[in-house]
Each structure stands twice: as structure tokens, then as C-alpha cells.
Write an enzyme that holds these catalytic residues in place. Structure first.
Site, PDB file in Angstrom:
ATOM      1  CG  PHE A  55      -0.434   0.331   2.456  1.00  0.00           C
ATOM      2  CD1 PHE A  55       0.190   1.661   2.824  1.00  0.00           C
ATOM      3  CD2 PHE A  55       0.228  -0.679   3.269  1.00  0.00           C
ATOM      4  CE1 PHE A  55       0.644   1.925   4.064  1.00  0.00           C
ATOM      5  CE2 PHE A  55       0.971  -0.248   4.526  1.00  0.00           C
ATOM      6  CZ  PHE A  55       1.280   1.015   4.913  1.00  0.00           C
ATOM      7  CE  LYS A  91      -3.159  -8.314  -4.590  1.00  0.00           C
ATOM      8  NZ  LYS A  91      -3.510  -7.298  -3.274  1.00  0.00           N
ATOM      9  CD  GLU A 103      -5.429  -6.096   0.441  1.00  0.00           C
ATOM     10  OE1 GLU A 103      -4.472  -6.147  -0.318  1.00  0.00           O
ATOM     11  OE2 GLU A 103      -5.375  -6.807   1.642  1.00  0.00           O
ATOM     12  CB  SER A 117       4.574  -7.985   5.576  1.00  0.00           C
ATOM     13  OG  SER A 117       3.695  -8.776   5.047  1.00  0.00           O
ATOM     14  CB  CYS A 177      10.827  -1.122   2.622  1.00  0.00           C
ATOM     15  SG  CYS A 177      11.305  -0.233   1.111  1.00  0.00           S
ATOM     16  CD  GLU A 192       8.270  -3.147   8.167  1.00  0.00           C
ATOM     17  OE1 GLU A 192       7.805  -4.343   8.203  1.00  0.00           O
ATOM     18  OE2 GLU A 192       8.879  -2.531   7.185  1.00  0.00           O
TER      19      GLU A 192
HETATM   20  P1  NAD Z   1       1.369  -6.894   2.902  1.00  0.00           P
HETATM   21  O1  NAD Z   1       2.420  -7.830   3.219  1.00  0.00           O
HETATM   22  O2  NAD Z   1       0.178  -6.789   4.084  1.00  0.00           O
HETATM   23  O3  NAD Z   1       0.698  -6.925   1.668  1.00  0.00           O
HETATM   24  C1  NAD Z   1       1.228  -6.955   0.387  1.00  0.00           C
HETATM   25  C2  NAD Z   1       0.563  -7.512  -0.506  1.00  0.00           C
HETATM   26  O4  NAD Z   1       0.219  -8.908  -0.079  1.00  0.00           O
HETATM   27  C3  NAD Z   1      -0.864  -6.856  -0.975  1.00  0.00           C
HETATM   28  O5  NAD Z   1      -1.076  -6.824  -2.266  1.00  0.00           O
HETATM   29  C4  NAD Z   1      -1.852  -7.703  -0.092  1.00  0.00           C
HETATM   30  O6  NAD Z   1      -2.937  -7.921  -0.828  1.00  0.00           O
HETATM   31  C5  NAD Z   1      -1.263  -9.173  -0.281  1.00  0.00           C
HETATM   32  N1  NAD Z   1      -1.161 -10.137   0.867  1.00  0.00           N
HETATM   33  C6  NAD Z   1      -1.579  -9.703   2.171  1.00  0.00           C
HETATM   34  N2  NAD Z   1      -1.688 -10.643   3.147  1.00  0.00           N
HETATM   35  C7  NAD Z   1      -1.540 -11.960   2.238  1.00  0.00           C
HETATM   36  C8  NAD Z   1      -1.611 -13.130   2.578  1.00  0.00           C
HETATM   37  N3  NAD Z   1      -1.773 -13.698   3.762  1.00  0.00           N
HETATM   38  N4  NAD Z   1      -1.413 -14.085   1.523  1.00  0.00           N
HETATM   39  C9  NAD Z   1      -0.974 -13.502   0.230  1.00  0.00           C
HETATM   40  N5  NAD Z   1      -1.093 -12.196  -0.056  1.00  0.00           N
HETATM   41  C10 NAD Z   1      -1.468 -11.422   1.049  1.00  0.00           C
HETATM   42  O7  NAD Z   1       2.114  -5.517   3.097  1.00  0.00           O
HETATM   43  P2  NAD Z   1       1.587  -4.016   3.124  1.00  0.00           P
HETATM   44  O8  NAD Z   1       0.846  -3.699   4.387  1.00  0.00           O
HETATM   45  O9  NAD Z   1       0.767  -3.699   2.146  1.00  0.00           O
HETATM   46  O10 NAD Z   1       2.806  -3.163   3.133  1.00  0.00           O
HETATM   47  C11 NAD Z   1       3.795  -2.940   3.971  1.00  0.00           C
HETATM   48  C12 NAD Z   1       4.819  -3.537   4.191  1.00  0.00           C
HETATM   49  O11 NAD Z   1       5.623  -3.853   2.656  1.00  0.00           O
HETATM   50  C13 NAD Z   1       5.851  -3.308   5.198  1.00  0.00           C
HETATM   51  O12 NAD Z   1       6.465  -4.439   5.668  1.00  0.00           O
HETATM   52  C14 NAD Z   1       7.227  -2.729   4.290  1.00  0.00           C
HETATM   53  O13 NAD Z   1       8.421  -2.796   4.771  1.00  0.00           O
HETATM   54  C15 NAD Z   1       6.933  -3.684   2.973  1.00  0.00           C
HETATM   55  N6  NAD Z   1       7.663  -2.957   1.970  1.00  0.00           N
HETATM   56  C16 NAD Z   1       8.771  -3.350   1.445  1.00  0.00           C
HETATM   57  C17 NAD Z   1       9.489  -2.818   0.301  1.00  0.00           C
HETATM   58  C18 NAD Z   1      10.867  -3.526   0.043  1.00  0.00           C
HETATM   59  O14 NAD Z   1      11.252  -2.951  -1.152  1.00  0.00           O
HETATM   60  N7  NAD Z   1      11.348  -4.410   0.683  1.00  0.00           N
HETATM   61  C19 NAD Z   1       9.004  -1.739  -0.251  1.00  0.00           C
HETATM   62  C20 NAD Z   1       7.732  -1.550   0.329  1.00  0.00           C
HETATM   63  C21 NAD Z   1       7.101  -1.943   1.235  1.00  0.00           C
END
Ligand code: NAD
Length: 485
Positions: free
Chosen positions: A150, A174, A177, A227, A282, A376
Site C-alpha cells: 500500500f 495485483k 486492496e 511484509s 521500507c 518493524e
Molecule cells: P502486506 O504484506 O500486508 O501486503 C502486500 C501484498 O500482499 C498486498 O497486495 C496484499 O493484498 C497481499 N497479501 C496480504 N496478506 C496476504 C496473505 N496472507 N497471503 C497472500 N497475499 C497477501 O504489506 P503492506 O502492509 O501492504 O505493505 C507494508 C509492508 O511492505 C512493510 O512491511 C514494508 O516494509 C514492505 N515494503 C517493502 C518494500 C521493499 O522494497 N522491501 C517496499 C515497500 C514496502
């Protein structure tokens, strides 16, 4: 503000997802409903993949120089529509306008790099034995799907959209959401730029849609950004299905502050890093390790953090749940004996009483074993840990399971080198708060911040989006034969 229903995008057309499960999109600025979308099904994904496959077969035969032309036009369209797209990001993500605009500027830079790919992907040719030539060329992998988080609704999708398509692949996005609205705009701009239908597609959904992507036999490669918990799930599931996978996870970035650092530069850079995008980056500074007597610099840092105004120079966090999670982290640190020197809990922005705001927060005298210093938080919160030596600071940094970024603030070249050589992070900085490499350098962390090899952007991403074909040729019948040819 209210937006049209968010839809899937396939064959150059928008279509409502087929599941009866409906998700509401809430603005973090005021808690109001912005839009909604239907979850997608495996049948929706199938339809996208079937048409994308056909489109990709034709696109692969277009020369790379010609493919790049679409992105020259697309870059101009991003520039032209920057103000409208900035407003959409502001509404759905809650970051301030300047940060939303910076995302688009970065998407433009990523697109410029995609335009330059014909210069980078030029293959190799060599006479390997007398009269025998070996050449290598790069072939697209086929269909690439990207699952995104997000926190950067436009920039993170552009890490992969432009390079993957310019290198000859079809692409399925994708979106998160929480922030799927800006991607609808991306689809329209790519079409206007002349991208043939079927090459850029959107599938909206949550966990079940991600699982469908990991399982679909027609998808060749998957990138994930989000994450660490979900990065591991996606990496394992998609690899199990024999796809090529690169999954970037969460982070806990350390700043190592030395007493000889430039006070103004250090304090302003560190505060900008911990509070920019409300700490939902991140690459944000999360734990500041002050080595020796850094009190004078820390005084300045407190002054800088105090200037930040929630609602004008600091945006919201993404949700009520995120606000609660961040505030709980602060409360727990306080209960464990850390000193809250700037407290962002219970922040209310006048006129936006139902928005999800956390003010910038500084927590001094945290210890390395506290959750605030090692997990985090993903909010505008900086934990300060005080140590006596650089080696103690590096030991704390090295022990952390993540490995995205580590920066050192000092005026000593030797000490800066010592820190960057010994930090366990993929992206290091010297007097830089957010050490994001810029093209042609690639973005990618280490340890639990990345699963898979290579970077997601820059030159290193070429290896992910293509496969190498080697061809060995002999046209000269006079050339002798040896055991190698
Ligand atoms: P998230 O992991 O909750 O969601 C990321 C994606 O995964 C979304 O599209 C979501 O729909 C999907 N998702 C969520 N739960 C799922 C599950 N159980 N099974 C399958 N798919 C699932 O992350 P977020 O809250 O949207 O974003 C924040 C996180 O992203 C932080 O941890 C941040 O550090 C990380 N991030 C990392 C980088 C990087 O380059 N390393 C860059 C941006 C964000």
C-alpha cells in the site's frame, strides 16, 4: 471525494471482478469511503492470462527499440497527468501532496530507464574457437505478475511494470486492496501511450487472488513487495509451482550516528527519513544508534522533529489498525523504560478528526532488545539506542533479521567505510537518510528483506525479466573440428 468502482483490466477493458465479496476502500485522511471493488476469481485470472499470452507472443516479435517507443510516450503522459495522479495518491494513501508527486517523479525516472533498455540489453558475440561463434540474446520470460503493497501506490508498481513490458513480457498487476485506485489511471495512460491490449492487466483482490497468482500455471514469473511474513508465503508457494520469484519483504533500518557528524545535515536528513511518508517506507530510518556523546546533534534532531506538523508536513498512516499498532509499540516502549521525548500518540488533525494520524515520535534510551528497536513499526517513530563504540552499533545492526538499509552519519571517510563494509544490509548510505540507489543501480535488500536473487529495478532486474539464449554457430566449412565444437 468519491471515485468510480475499481475494476479489473484485461484486453484493454475494465471489468468488475466476479466474486460476490466486495471490499470497501477507505480514505485514511478522514475515514470516508472512496470506492469499492469485487474480489477476483480464478476464472477472472484465467481470462486475463489467456489473452495476455496471445498478446505477449506478438509483442515479443516487436524489436526492443520499437517497444521502448511506447514508454517515451508514456513518460510524457505521466508528466502531463502528474497533478491528477498526485491527488489520487493523496486521497487513497494519505501521504502529503509533495510525497505523492515525488512518487510520480520516481515513476518517470523508472520509465526513462525502461526507454534506455535497448542500450543495456545488447547481447554478446565472440569467436570462441576458430570459425566458431557464440552469441547470447535475452528472451522475455513470458507473463510476469507483480503483487504490491500500500505504501507507494504508483512508484512500487512502476518498479516492475515498465521494465517487464519493455523487455517483451505481458504483465499482471495485483494492487494493494487499500490503494487500488491509481492503478486504474496507469491502465488508461498506458493505453493512450499506444501499448497494445493484453500486455498490461490488473487483477484486484486479497489473499485468495494472490494465491491464485502463485498457483496459475500460465504465469511464468512473480514479483512481490510487502511484509516479510507474506513475502515468505508468496516466495514458497510460487517457487513450489516452479515459477521464477523475487519477493521483497519488510525492514528495520539502522542509522549509525557518530559524534563528528555534521549537525545540521545529520539532524535534518535523519528526521526526514524517519517521518517521510509517515515512516511507511521500507527505507525509513527506524533505529538510530548514537555512538558516544551525540547529545548536541540529538538536540538539533529533536528541534527538527518538533517542526513537523501533522496534516500539513506529515500525512496520515494507512488505517485505524495501523494507527493502533504504532501507538501500541510506543506505549510498550514507554512501559519498558524508554523515554518518549516527542509523543505522536492521540494526534487529532482539526477538520480531519476521523483521519488516521500519528505525530512524529522520538524515543530515547531504547535498548536493543526492546521490540521498538528491533521490529518493524512502519510509522513516524524513531527509537534511539545509545552505545559506546562503533562495533557495538554494528553488532546491533548485524543481529537484526532484516537487511534493507543502513546509513552512517560522520565526517570521517575511514569510519564511514568501516560501517558500510561491515553493515549487513543491501543498501548502505553515507550521510544519506534514505539510501535508495537510483537507476541504473538496482533496488534490493538482503536477509529477510529479500527472497530470491538479483534486484527488482535497474540493470540487475534485466536478468529476472528475461532468460538468456546462447547460440553457437559455424559457417566456415574449412574451420577445423576440435573436441569443443
Ligand atoms: P502486506 O504484506 O500486508 O501486503 C502486500 C501484498 O500482499 C498486498 O497486495 C496484499 O493484498 C497481499 N497479501 C496480504 N496478506 C496476504 C496473505 N496472507 N497471503 C497472500 N497475499 C497477501 O504489506 P503492506 O502492509 O501492504 O505493505 C507494508 C509492508 O511492505 C512493510 O512491511 C514494508 O516494509 C514492505 N515494503 C517493502 C518494500 C521493499 O522494497 N522491501 C517496499 C515497500 C514496502
Amino acid at each position: 471525494m468519491v471515485f468510480d468502482e475499481v475494476k479489473n483490466y484485461s484486453k484493454g477493458e475494465f471489468k468488475t471482478g466476479s466474486s460476490s465479496i466486495i471490499h470497501t476502500i477507505i480514505s485514511p485522511l478522514d475515514g470516508n469511503k472512496l470506492s469499492h471493488f469485487n474480489e477476483s476469481t480464478m476464472d477472472d485470472l484465467n481470462e486475463i492470462v489467456i489473452f495476455a499470452k496471445k498478446a505477449q507472443k506478438t509483442w515479443q516479435k516487436v524489436t526492443m527499440k520499437e517497444r521502448a517507443q511506447v514508454f517515451y510516450k508514456y513518460k510524457q503522459l505521466l508528466e502531463k497527468n502528474s497533478a491528477e495522479l498526485t491527488e489520487i495518491i493523496y486521497q487513497e494513501n494519505g501521504k502529503i501532496h509533495g510525497e505523492a508527486k515525488a512518487e510520480i517523479d520516481k515513476a518517470i525516472e523508472l520509465t526513462e530507464f525502461a526507454c534506455s533498455l535497448p542500450q543495456f540489453v545488447n547481447g554478446e558475440n565472440m569467436e570462441v574457437s576458430k570459425g566458431v561463434y557464440c552469441s547470447s540474446t535475452r528472451i522475455p520470460v513470458g507473463i510476469v505478475a507483480s503483487i504490491v503493497p500500500f505504501n507507494f501506490p504508483v512508484m512500487v508498481p512502476h518498479w516492475t511494470i515498465v521494465n517487464a513490458i519493455a523487455l517483451g513480457n505481458a504483465f499482471i498487476l495485483k494492487p494493494s486492496e487499500s490503494v487500488p485506485i491509481s492503478s486504474q489511471f496507469t491502465a488508461r495512460l498506458l493505453k493512450e501511450a499506444g501499448l497494445p491490449d493484453g500486455l498490461f492487466n490488473i487483477i484486484n483482490g486479497t489473499q485468495s487472488t494472490v494465491e491464485n497468482i502463485c498457483d496459475h500455471p500460465g504465469i511464468d514469473a512473480v514479483t512481490f513487495v510487502g511484509s516479510t511474513k507474506v513475502a515468505k508465503i508468496v516466495y514458497q508457494r510460487a517457487s513450489h509451482n516452479l515459477k521464477q520469484v523475487l519477493a521483497l519483504g519488510g525492514a528495520k533500518n539502522h542509522i549509525i550516528l557518530l559524534p563528528d557528524a555534521h549537525p545540521e545535515m545529520a539532524s535534518s536528513n535523519i528526521v526526514a527519513s524517519m517521518s517521510g511518508c509517515s515512516g511507511q517506507r521500507c527505507m525509513a530510518a527506524a533505529t538510530l544508534i548514537a555512538v558516544g556523546d551525540c547529545d548536541a546533534i540529538l538536540e538539533k534532531l529533536i528541534g527538527e522533529a518538533n517542526k513537523i506538523q501533522c496534516g500539513s508536513t506529515l500525512g496520515s498512516v494507512i488505517s485505524k489498525a495501523a494507527k493502533e499498532r504504532i501507538e501500541n509499540f510506543i506505549t510498550e516502549a514507554e512501559q519498558q523504560g524508554a523515554k518518549i521525548i516527542l509523543d505522536g500518540r492521540n494526534t487529532i488533525v482539526p477538520g480531519k478528526e476521523n483521519g488516521f494520524y500519528v505525530g512524529s515520535t522520538l524515543i530515547d534510551y531504547a535498548t536493543a532488545d526492546m521490540r521498538i528497536a528491533k521490529e518493524e513499526v512502519f510509522g513516524p517513530v524513531l527509537a534511539i539506542v545509545r552505545v559506546k563504540t562503533i562495533d557495538e552499533a554494528l553488532a546491533i545492526e548485524n543481529a537484526n533479521p532484516y537487511g534493507n538499509a543502513c546509513s552512517v552519519f560522520t565526517q570521517s571517510g575511514g569510519l564511514a567505510n568501516y560501517v558500510t563494509e561491515n553493515a549487513s544490509a543491501g543498501m548502505c548510505g553515507v550521510n544519506i537518510g534514505v539510501p535508495v540507489p537510483r537507476e541504473p543501480f538496482g533496488f534490493g535488500g538482503w536477509n529477510e528483506s529479500r527472497f530470491g536473487s538479483g534486484d527488482i529495478t535497474g540493470k540487475s532486474s534485466i536478468g529476472f525479466f528475461t532468460k538468456e539464449k546462447k547460440t553457437t554457430t559455424k559457417w566456415n566449412p574449412e574451420a577445423g573440428t576440435n573436441w569443443m565444437s
